[in-house]
Design a protein around this motif. Sequence first.
Motif, mmCIF file in Angstrom:
data_model
loop_
_atom_site.group_PDB
_atom_site.id
_atom_site.type_symbol
_atom_site.label_atom_id
_atom_site.label_comp_id
_atom_site.label_asym_id
_atom_site.label_seq_id
_atom_site.Cartn_x
_atom_site.Cartn_y
_atom_site.Cartn_z
ATOM 1 N N LYS A 3 0.787 -1.204 -0.262
ATOM 2 C CA LYS A 3 0.041 0.073 -0.079
ATOM 3 C C LYS A 3 0.878 1.241 -0.130
ATOM 4 C CE LYS A 3 -4.591 1.137 1.924
ATOM 5 N NZ LYS A 3 -4.612 2.189 2.133
ATOM 6 N N ILE A 4 0.686 2.056 -0.863
ATOM 7 C CA ILE A 4 1.191 3.558 -1.027
ATOM 8 C C ILE A 4 0.984 4.450 0.096
ATOM 9 C CG2 ILE A 4 1.858 5.380 -2.402
ATOM 10 C CD1 ILE A 4 1.387 3.455 -4.747
ATOM 11 N N ASP A 5 1.794 5.113 0.856
ATOM 12 C CA ASP A 5 1.663 5.966 1.917
ATOM 13 C C ASP A 5 1.758 7.384 1.226
ATOM 14 O OD1 ASP A 5 0.991 7.607 3.943
ATOM 15 O OD2 ASP A 5 2.682 7.079 5.215
ATOM 16 N N TYR A 6 0.475 7.898 0.524
ATOM 17 C CA TYR A 6 0.356 9.075 -0.268
ATOM 18 C C TYR A 6 0.868 10.328 0.782
ATOM 19 C CZ TYR A 6 -1.250 6.944 -4.444
ATOM 20 O OH TYR A 6 -1.114 6.260 -5.682
ATOM 21 N N SER A 7 0.565 10.168 2.071
ATOM 22 C CA SER A 7 0.824 11.233 2.953
ATOM 23 C C SER A 7 1.974 11.673 2.993
ATOM 24 C CB SER A 7 0.194 11.156 4.069
ATOM 25 O OG SER A 7 0.884 10.262 4.894
ATOM 26 N N GLN A 8 2.980 10.803 2.584
ATOM 27 C CA GLN A 8 4.477 11.138 2.819
ATOM 28 C C GLN A 8 5.058 11.559 1.533
ATOM 29 O OE1 GLN A 8 5.845 10.683 5.589
ATOM 30 N NE2 GLN A 8 3.962 10.263 6.588
ATOM 31 N N ARG A 9 4.095 11.715 0.457
ATOM 32 C CA ARG A 9 4.599 12.115 -0.805
ATOM 33 C C ARG A 9 5.148 13.758 -0.841
ATOM 34 N NH1 ARG A 9 2.335 8.592 -6.066
ATOM 35 N NH2 ARG A 9 3.770 6.695 -5.361
ATOM 36 N N PRO A 114 -4.356 9.471 -5.623
ATOM 37 C CA PRO A 114 -4.324 9.538 -4.144
ATOM 38 C C PRO A 114 -5.574 9.306 -3.597
ATOM 39 C CG PRO A 114 -2.545 10.912 -5.044
ATOM 40 C CD PRO A 114 -3.866 10.777 -6.235
ATOM 41 N N GLU A 117 -8.197 11.039 2.061
ATOM 42 C CA GLU A 117 -7.568 11.302 3.356
ATOM 43 C C GLU A 117 -6.156 11.511 3.214
ATOM 44 O OE1 GLU A 117 -10.278 8.811 2.548
ATOM 45 O OE2 GLU A 117 -8.355 7.695 2.677
ATOM 46 N N SER A 118 -5.477 11.278 2.135
ATOM 47 C CA SER A 118 -3.957 11.557 2.105
ATOM 48 C C SER A 118 -3.500 12.892 1.851
ATOM 49 C CB SER A 118 -3.395 10.835 0.987
ATOM 50 O OG SER A 118 -3.861 11.178 -0.328
#
Length: 346
Positions: A3-9, A114, A117-118
């Motif tokens: 799962k990609i953590d888009y909030s870190q992008r 994305p 929520e991200s």
Amino acid sequence: MAKIDYSQRSFSYYPTNAIISAKCIDGVWTEPELSDSFELSLHCFAGVFHYAPSCFEGAKAFMGVDGKVRLFRPDENAKRMINSAKYLDMPYPSVEMFVDMCVKCIQANWEHIPPYESGASLYLRPVLFGINPGLGIKSSKDVMFVVMCSGVGTYSGAKSLSTGTAVLSRNYDRAATHGSGGYKLGANYAQSLHAYNIAHDAGYRELLFLDSATHTHIEEFGSSNFFAIKGDTYITPDSSSVLPSITNKSLRTVAKEFGLKVERRMVMVDELATFDEVNSCGTAVVITPISRIDDKPTLEGSEITRSFSYGEECGEISRKLYNRIIGIQKGLEEDTYGWCLFVEPK
Ligand SMILES: Cc1ncc(COP(=O)(O)O)c(C=O)c1O
């Protein structure tokens, strides 16, 4: 797949599935084609490699709170690209073709949008450039139009609305007075890269360019427009060498909704001392509040002659403007102006 953590992008290139492209040869457009290859094959005498007949756009698609995907004001991007191409005297896609290819690009990369929520979004990068081989200094008669995308986070990599510092650019100009600054040409950015690198290496998030003729009034940041709040007034520079930002245009509309006065006029450097809130604004940066602007005789030097401070927190009015714009883009607030184009999966 993990799962990609888009909030870190951050605002970077992240791989997606496909791009879509079309060529205009001798005045006739080819049918747009999707491709999973991100490499292009071009003639080495193509104009784009030599005289920079190239312009681009930036637009964002958002996954809304209601699960619907909204593309923000793509018709405005299309019109601005047409103006840029006209300045370069080269062929361009129609508004309909531009928007249609953006929609197809989103559909082909649907799983890279994305999640709501991200706080991240799908950034679209449409690019138009000259491809016919030539040697003399001439506009390109044949062009390629490509739309690509990347799932991005905030421009600075920091949390939304976190403040950053800026420095005035006194010894590097972005755009000549009667030059191309009002168009979104790759060449304008080439002109700012070196100065940007110096500013970044000195720890500044942003570089604020001045008018090239007198260096007495404010133009824009390297990546975005400038706006300030003074009392109940929204102030932004009016200059033909500033890029007409779609975000700034939208913010001016929203500002009026909130009862703010809007002034689009020449803004003197000395006025920086009188502003309550200062921000950069654009598709990539959304609104980035500026905590301090330093004035230095040269970007390379260490001497700071004066500093203008606006606090370490985003100002109250700027935050309201941010919430309204983001609210419209993500379906949290009513899109009173019909700015969002809903995109359905294919
Ligand atoms: C130099 C410059 N000014 C302003 C903007 C803001 O324009 P927009 O709001 O249309 O993204 C950008 C791009 O985002 C830019 O690169």
